[in-house]
Design a protein around this motif. Structure first.
Motif, PDB file in Angstrom:
ATOM      1  N   GLY A   1       0.806  -1.220   0.000  1.00 10.54           N
ATOM      2  CA  GLY A   1       0.000   0.000   0.000  1.00 10.54           C
ATOM      3  C   GLY A   1       0.837   1.266   0.000  1.00 10.54           C
ATOM      4  N   TRP A   2       1.953   1.236   0.673  1.00  8.22           N
ATOM      5  CA  TRP A   2       2.824   2.412   0.752  1.00  8.22           C
ATOM      6  C   TRP A   2       3.654   2.624  -0.510  1.00  8.22           C
ATOM      7  CZ3 TRP A   2       8.012   1.458   0.294  1.00  8.22           C
ATOM      8  CH2 TRP A   2       8.420   0.143   0.506  1.00  8.22           C
ATOM      9  N   SER A   3       3.851   1.570  -1.303  1.00 10.76           N
ATOM     10  CA  SER A   3       4.691   1.716  -2.501  1.00 10.76           C
ATOM     11  C   SER A   3       3.909   1.538  -3.800  1.00 10.76           C
ATOM     12  CB  SER A   3       5.848   0.709  -2.471  1.00 10.76           C
ATOM     13  OG  SER A   3       5.358  -0.612  -2.587  1.00 10.76           O
ATOM     14  N   HIS A   4       2.636   1.222  -3.679  1.00 15.57           N
ATOM     15  CA  HIS A   4       1.796   1.045  -4.862  1.00 15.57           C
ATOM     16  C   HIS A   4       1.674   2.391  -5.583  1.00 15.57           C
ATOM     17  CE1 HIS A   4      -1.289  -0.581  -7.429  1.00 15.57           C
ATOM     18  NE2 HIS A   4      -2.053   0.444  -7.143  1.00 15.57           N
ATOM     19  N   ASP A   5       1.910   2.398  -6.857  1.00 14.94           N
ATOM     20  CA  ASP A   5       1.873   3.620  -7.681  1.00 14.94           C
ATOM     21  C   ASP A   5       2.869   4.684  -7.232  1.00 14.94           C
ATOM     22  OD1 ASP A   5       0.042   2.641  -9.460  1.00 14.94           O
ATOM     23  OD2 ASP A   5      -1.693   3.523  -8.442  1.00 14.94           O
ATOM     24  N   LEU A   6       3.941   4.251  -6.597  1.00 16.13           N
ATOM     25  CA  LEU A   6       5.001   5.175  -6.200  1.00 16.13           C
ATOM     26  C   LEU A   6       5.749   5.684  -7.427  1.00 16.13           C
ATOM     27  CD1 LEU A   6       6.544   6.372  -3.756  1.00 16.13           C
ATOM     28  CD2 LEU A   6       8.015   4.360  -3.829  1.00 16.13           C
ATOM     29  N   PHE A   7       5.858   4.837  -8.424  1.00 14.70           N
ATOM     30  CA  PHE A   7       6.559   5.188  -9.651  1.00 14.70           C
ATOM     31  C   PHE A   7       5.549   5.497 -10.749  1.00 14.70           C
ATOM     32  CE2 PHE A   7       9.190   2.280  -7.195  1.00 14.70           C
ATOM     33  CZ  PHE A   7      10.336   3.041  -7.043  1.00 14.70           C
ATOM     34  N   THR A   8       5.930   6.353 -11.674  1.00 13.26           N
ATOM     35  CA  THR A   8       5.006   6.775 -12.727  1.00 13.26           C
ATOM     36  C   THR A   8       5.530   6.417 -14.114  1.00 13.26           C
ATOM     37  OG1 THR A   8       6.017   8.968 -12.738  1.00 13.26           O
ATOM     38  CG2 THR A   8       4.068   8.671 -11.351  1.00 13.26           C
ATOM     39  N   PHE A   9       5.997   5.196 -14.257  1.00 14.45           N
ATOM     40  CA  PHE A   9       6.439   4.732 -15.565  1.00 14.45           C
ATOM     41  C   PHE A   9       5.250   4.726 -16.528  1.00 14.45           C
ATOM     42  CE2 PHE A   9       9.316   2.342 -12.655  1.00 14.45           C
ATOM     43  CZ  PHE A   9      10.490   3.002 -12.996  1.00 14.45           C
TER      44      PHE A   9
ATOM     45  N   TRP B   1       3.233  -2.495 -16.582  1.00 11.42           N
ATOM     46  CA  TRP B   1       4.001  -3.617 -16.046  1.00 11.42           C
ATOM     47  C   TRP B   1       5.216  -3.109 -15.276  1.00 11.42           C
ATOM     48  CZ3 TRP B   1       9.061  -4.316 -17.087  1.00 11.42           C
ATOM     49  CH2 TRP B   1       9.598  -3.681 -18.214  1.00 11.42           C
ATOM     50  N   ALA B   2       5.810  -2.016 -15.712  1.00  6.93           N
ATOM     51  CA  ALA B   2       6.979  -1.456 -15.019  1.00  6.93           C
ATOM     52  C   ALA B   2       6.573  -0.880 -13.666  1.00  6.93           C
ATOM     53  CB  ALA B   2       7.645  -0.394 -15.881  1.00  6.93           C
ATOM     54  N   ARG B   3       5.396  -0.267 -13.595  1.00  3.99           N
ATOM     55  CA  ARG B   3       4.901   0.257 -12.315  1.00  3.99           C
ATOM     56  C   ARG B   3       4.631  -0.875 -11.339  1.00  3.99           C
ATOM     57  NH1 ARG B   3       1.805   3.517 -15.808  1.00  3.99           N
ATOM     58  NH2 ARG B   3      -0.058   2.286 -15.365  1.00  3.99           N
ATOM     59  N   VAL B   4       4.054  -1.967 -11.832  1.00  2.10           N
ATOM     60  CA  VAL B   4       3.768  -3.121 -10.978  1.00  2.10           C
ATOM     61  C   VAL B   4       5.069  -3.727 -10.463  1.00  2.10           C
ATOM     62  CG1 VAL B   4       2.855  -5.483 -10.953  1.00  2.10           C
ATOM     63  CG2 VAL B   4       1.527  -3.640 -12.011  1.00  2.10           C
ATOM     64  N   VAL B   5       6.010  -3.976 -11.354  1.00  2.22           N
ATOM     65  CA  VAL B   5       7.277  -4.588 -10.952  1.00  2.22           C
ATOM     66  C   VAL B   5       8.031  -3.682  -9.977  1.00  2.22           C
ATOM     67  CG1 VAL B   5       9.546  -5.333 -11.780  1.00  2.22           C
ATOM     68  CG2 VAL B   5       7.487  -6.011 -13.019  1.00  2.22           C
ATOM     69  N   ALA B   6       8.104  -2.387 -10.270  1.00  9.35           N
ATOM     70  CA  ALA B   6       8.847  -1.471  -9.407  1.00  9.35           C
ATOM     71  C   ALA B   6       8.163  -1.269  -8.055  1.00  9.35           C
ATOM     72  CB  ALA B   6       9.033  -0.124 -10.108  1.00  9.35           C
ATOM     73  N   GLY B   7       6.872  -1.030  -8.062  1.00  9.64           N
ATOM     74  CA  GLY B   7       6.157  -0.760  -6.815  1.00  9.64           C
ATOM     75  C   GLY B   7       6.093  -1.965  -5.894  1.00  9.64           C
TER      76      GLY B   7
END
Length: 97
Positions: free
Chosen positions: A57-65, A69-75
């Motif tokens: 929850g704290w890292s979900h959608d933290l990145f804005t690729f 798929w990149a957002r899922v893998v990174a978050g």
């Protein structure tokens, strides 16, 4: 320190490490299911997704690729790495005391 206290600390450290591993496993499993396009109508897939979403929850959608798929893998991947690192660091500290 008595052997009894040392065994208790060892067991507590082991429990902490196992919990961290399970949390990271759930997150990694969701990443894999997402990348393999698992059927999100399946109850098991939905359970893993819900658990992973709660854990990250704290890292979900933290990145804005641009690529989802990149957002899922990174978050979710970041959350898994943090849980592993912090969980095993705490477990190591508990083992030593």
């Amino acid at each position: 320190m008595s052997l009894r206290n040392r065994n208790g600390s060892h067991q507590a450290g082991t429990v902490i490490a196992v919990i961290a591993d399970v949390m990271a496993l759930i997150l990694g499993l969701w990443i894999l299911m997402y990348l393999l396009d698992a059927n999100q109508g399946n109850d098991f897939v939905q359970f893993v997704h819900d658990a992973a979403r709660w854990l990250a929850g704290w890292s979900h959608d933290l990145f804005t690729f641009d690529e989802e798929w990149a957002r899922v893998v990174a978050g979710y991947g970041l959350a898994a790495i943090v849980y592993l690192f912090v969980g095993h660091a705490v477990a190591s500290r508990v083992h030593r005391h």
